[in-house]
Design an enzyme around this catalytic site. Structure first.
Site, PDB file in Angstrom:
ATOM      1  N   ARG A 115       1.153  -1.327   0.086  1.00  0.00           N
ATOM      2  CA  ARG A 115       0.173  -0.284  -0.392  1.00  0.00           C
ATOM      3  C   ARG A 115       0.696   1.249  -0.310  1.00  0.00           C
ATOM      4  O   ARG A 115       1.981   1.509   0.966  1.00  0.00           O
ATOM      5  CB  ARG A 115      -0.738   0.271   1.650  1.00  0.00           C
ATOM      6  N   THR A 409      -9.447   0.153  -9.243  1.00  0.00           N
ATOM      7  CA  THR A 409      -8.295  -0.757  -9.036  1.00  0.00           C
ATOM      8  C   THR A 409      -8.208  -2.148 -10.139  1.00  0.00           C
ATOM      9  O   THR A 409      -9.279  -1.621 -11.274  1.00  0.00           O
ATOM     10  CB  THR A 409      -8.714  -1.088  -7.875  1.00  0.00           C
ATOM     11  N   THR A 427      -3.841  -1.020  -7.714  1.00  0.00           N
ATOM     12  CA  THR A 427      -4.824   0.179  -7.647  1.00  0.00           C
ATOM     13  C   THR A 427      -3.404   1.643  -8.285  1.00  0.00           C
ATOM     14  O   THR A 427      -2.316   1.076  -7.409  1.00  0.00           O
ATOM     15  CB  THR A 427      -5.719   0.114  -6.055  1.00  0.00           C
ATOM     16  N   GLU A 453      -3.649   8.149  -4.096  1.00  0.00           N
ATOM     17  CA  GLU A 453      -4.704   7.271  -3.113  1.00  0.00           C
ATOM     18  C   GLU A 453      -4.246   8.346  -1.870  1.00  0.00           C
ATOM     19  O   GLU A 453      -5.451   7.614  -0.845  1.00  0.00           O
ATOM     20  CB  GLU A 453      -3.449   6.512  -3.106  1.00  0.00           C
ATOM     21  N   ASP A 456      -7.839   8.496  -0.440  1.00  0.00           N
ATOM     22  CA  ASP A 456      -9.018   7.894   0.583  1.00  0.00           C
ATOM     23  C   ASP A 456      -8.612   7.352   2.438  1.00  0.00           C
ATOM     24  O   ASP A 456      -9.029   6.813   2.879  1.00  0.00           O
ATOM     25  CB  ASP A 456      -8.299   5.996  -0.086  1.00  0.00           C
ATOM     26  N   SER A 481      -8.177   1.237   3.118  1.00  0.00           N
ATOM     27  CA  SER A 481      -8.434   0.303   1.217  1.00  0.00           C
ATOM     28  C   SER A 481      -9.475  -0.488   1.332  1.00  0.00           C
ATOM     29  O   SER A 481      -9.520  -0.601   2.870  1.00  0.00           O
ATOM     30  CB  SER A 481      -7.296  -0.341   0.937  1.00  0.00           C
ATOM     31  N   SER A 482     -10.442  -0.768   0.326  1.00  0.00           N
ATOM     32  CA  SER A 482     -11.098  -1.580   0.456  1.00  0.00           C
ATOM     33  C   SER A 482     -11.141  -2.971  -0.339  1.00  0.00           C
ATOM     34  O   SER A 482     -11.334  -3.972  -0.697  1.00  0.00           O
ATOM     35  CB  SER A 482     -12.816  -0.653  -0.273  1.00  0.00           C
ATOM     36  N   GLY A 504     -13.244  -1.491  -7.254  1.00  0.00           N
ATOM     37  CA  GLY A 504     -14.744  -0.981  -6.716  1.00  0.00           C
ATOM     38  C   GLY A 504     -14.716  -0.736  -5.964  1.00  0.00           C
ATOM     39  O   GLY A 504     -16.020  -0.120  -5.847  1.00  0.00           O
TER      40      GLY A 504
END
Length: 598
Positions: A115, A409, A427, A453, A456, A481-482, A504
């Site tokens: 990440r 992503t 992503t 990013e 987020d 994040s999801s 998504g």
């Protein structure tokens, strides 16, 4: 199934519809669709015996197939796939972004966190205007302010050192070849270039992706990317140092920090000290038959998904499909469970290096007694908006994060001939990220897009009482994040059953949960589970995929007190599922992905 030759790839690319429809304007309580729709093309599903690779673009799938065919591991194939996606699907992922990787080596599940991180100079007021109000989302996204320190390249390098078989240099050759020779612009890339509101404002991107009249290059146009080819050759030779140090690092820092009107704060030191994290995968028993393994925070995906599925279990047997689509009773239960789970997500889930864990273990949020307590809040009518629960003691009182957009992503699922497997979601955040195309200091046309990013993180870091939001900006912190890369095993956790994931934004959680329910709740194969209409709630309205549910379903939900929004829900699911004779792969009909193997 020796699928994967160039002619087939070209044919599959052109199957996708060229029309692009902008997402419907949802209410303020419903996150916008992460990427615009570009049509729906039915996919057959793919049966294979030995190995399989599923990715979001046929050219990327072909690269992974080539590596697996040469005896590479699942990890080797993932490196090749990601490098090609950086070229052919630049709107969704790439060298300038980050990724979460789950890897199964036959004995253990590893969770590798690539990440992005906030620069050391960032603080919680990053996205506040001078008067203390939050910036408009697109205003925050476009430019250097939103760019986090990329993690994909270094994470893949470290993962390859642990799980790779073939030389690193070999894995980058498919992407280098395509970047040098060019690739045919796909219908989806063309439609997203056409509809994007900001990419043309970046001079390098405008010159590379668009014609002089401002129109994107047409479908089928052969786009060469000499800047990316040069950078990939350097990475092939010198590893991640070619990205995090030297010419590329200098070019990245200069572009981010010199953006007119929206400069960022990344330094060469931020890049040099970036390190991926190896975390403990979360594995939880579901339906007393399956161990579902996913990523811990800073991803909110697995915990939120398993809260939803666990609350559904507490409510009794799973309601059957109604004429091939989820029933009213199921949708009521599911979306109520989702409201409860997303309420907890907004309050508790963030980078665990910066925030305490409820009850000192993430599994406190998945404990059966806690889920039973949450399930008891569900009645015959919709609760509308749920409040967070209290899964365990916390040393600090956090404020819940307000809903804000999360974007696109890409997902990769792979099983190799030796049974090793991975699920990797990758992503750059919104479509085309920060809209900054970086040539890596080569001076050549093209390059790779930088992420946005940092958006987020919570734009508003504290509530009116001054309580902090767990997911606020802090130096060197990783944004929530999801992304939900998921591996499914038998109850003993010894036999791999499936690899699943999707792009998504915040809806990734729903897309992946839907596919698990389809395969292991309703007995569908991977393709039919992916094909099911999408649905969910983000602790606001009930959201249904437009045009996929009968009017009677919508009316019945409204009669139960649901506010219903029908909108585009453009998932990009990939799944590989064990069968009696090998594996069966599915790819989302809403995007361009395919599965290849033999």
């Amino acid at each position: 199934m020796p699928a994967g030759r160039a002619a087939l790839v070209s044919t599959l690319l052109l199957l996708s519809l060229t029309a692009c429809t902008n997402p419907d304007g949802p209410s303020s309580d419903t996150p916008p669709a992460p990427e615009a729709s570009s049509g729906y093309t039915a996919k057959p599903g793919w049966a294979v015996e030995r190995f399989a690779v599923a990715a979001a673009n046929p050219l990327a799938t072909e690269a992974g197939y080539e590596i697996l065919k040469a005896g590479g591991s699942a990890m080797d194939a993932a490196v090749a796939v990601q490098m090609v996606l950086s070229l052919v699907e630049p709107q969704s992922s790439g060298l300038g972004g980050g990724a979460f990787l789950l890897y199964w080596d036959g004995e253990n599940v590893a969770a590798l966190d690539g990440r992005e991180t906030a620069p050391a100079a960032a603080n919680e007021n990053l996205f506040l205007n001078a008067d203390g109000t939050p910036m408009d989302f697109l205003q925050a996204v476009v430019g250097g302010r939103s760019v986090g320190v990329p993690g994909t390249v270094k994470m893949l390098e470290q993962a390859h050192q642990q799980y790779g078989k073939l030389p690193w240099r070999k894995l980058l050759q498919p992407a280098i070849r395509l970047a040098e020779d060019g690739f045919a612009i796909s219908p989806r890339l063309h439609s997203l270039l056409q509809s994007d509101p900001a990419l043309r404002d970046n001079p390098p991107a405008a010159a590379f992706y668009y014609q002089p009249d401002g129109k994107p290059w047409p479908v089928g146009y052969r786009l060469r990317n000499p800047a990316l080819a040069a950078l990939l050759r350097n990475i092939a030779q010198d590893g991640s140092d070619a990205f995090y140090r030297g010419t590329n690092a200098q070019a990245l820092v200069k572009q981010v920090n010199s953006h007119p009107g929206n400069a960022g704060k990344i330094t060469l030191s931020d890049l040099e000290v970036y390190e991926p994290r190896q975390r403990d995968a979360l594995c939880n028993l579901w339906r007393n038959q399956y161990q579902v393994c996913g990523f811990p925070p800073p991803s909110s995906g697995h915990i939120t998904q398993m809260q939803i599925l666990g609350i559904l279990e507490q409510l009794g047997p799973l309601p059957a499909l109604d004429q091939g689509v989820p029933s009213v009773e199921f949708l009521h239960r599911y979306t109520e469970a989702a409201r409860l789970a997303y309420a907890d997500r907004a309050k508790y889930l963030a980078d665990p290096d910066f925030v305490p864990v409820p009850g000192r273990t993430w599994n406190s949020m998945l404990a059966p007694d806690y889920l039973k307590q949450r399930a008891e809040l569900i009645g015959p009518r919709s609760m509308g908006t749920a409040e967070p629960g209290e899964p365990g003691a916390m040393p600090i009182a956090f404020a819940s994060q307000a809903e804000q957009p999360e974007y696109g992503t890409s997902h990769i699922s792979i099983v190799d001939a030796e049974g090793n497997a991975l699920a990797m979601t990758t992503t750059i955040e919104q479509a085309f990220g920060s809209r900054l195309l970086n040539d890596g200091g080569t001076g050549l046309p093209g390059g790779y897009l930088l992420n946005n990013e940092l958006t987020d993180f919570a734009f508003v870091p504290r509530d009116a009482q001054g309580r902090p939001v767990a997911n606020r900006v802090e130096p060197n912190k990783r944004p929530r994040s999801s992304m939900s890369p998921t591996l499914v095993f038998d109850a003993a956790g010894e036999k791999l059953l499936a690899s699943v994931g999707s792009p998504g934004g915040a809806a990734i959680i729903h897309f992946t949960a839907k596919t698990l329910l389809g395969m292991y709740g309703w007995g569908l194969d991977a393709q039919r589970a992916i094909d099911l209409p999408n649905f969910g709630s983000f602790n606001g309205p009930t959201v249904l995929e437009a045009g996929r549910f009968p009017a009677s379903t919508v009316q019945a939900l409204k009669a139960r007190g649901h506010e219903v929004n029908e909108t585009e829900m453009t998932s990009g699911l990939q799944a590989i599922q064990r069968t009696d004779s090998g594996w069966f792969g599915g790819a989302d009909p809403r995007r361009e992905g395919v599965v290849m193997g033999e």
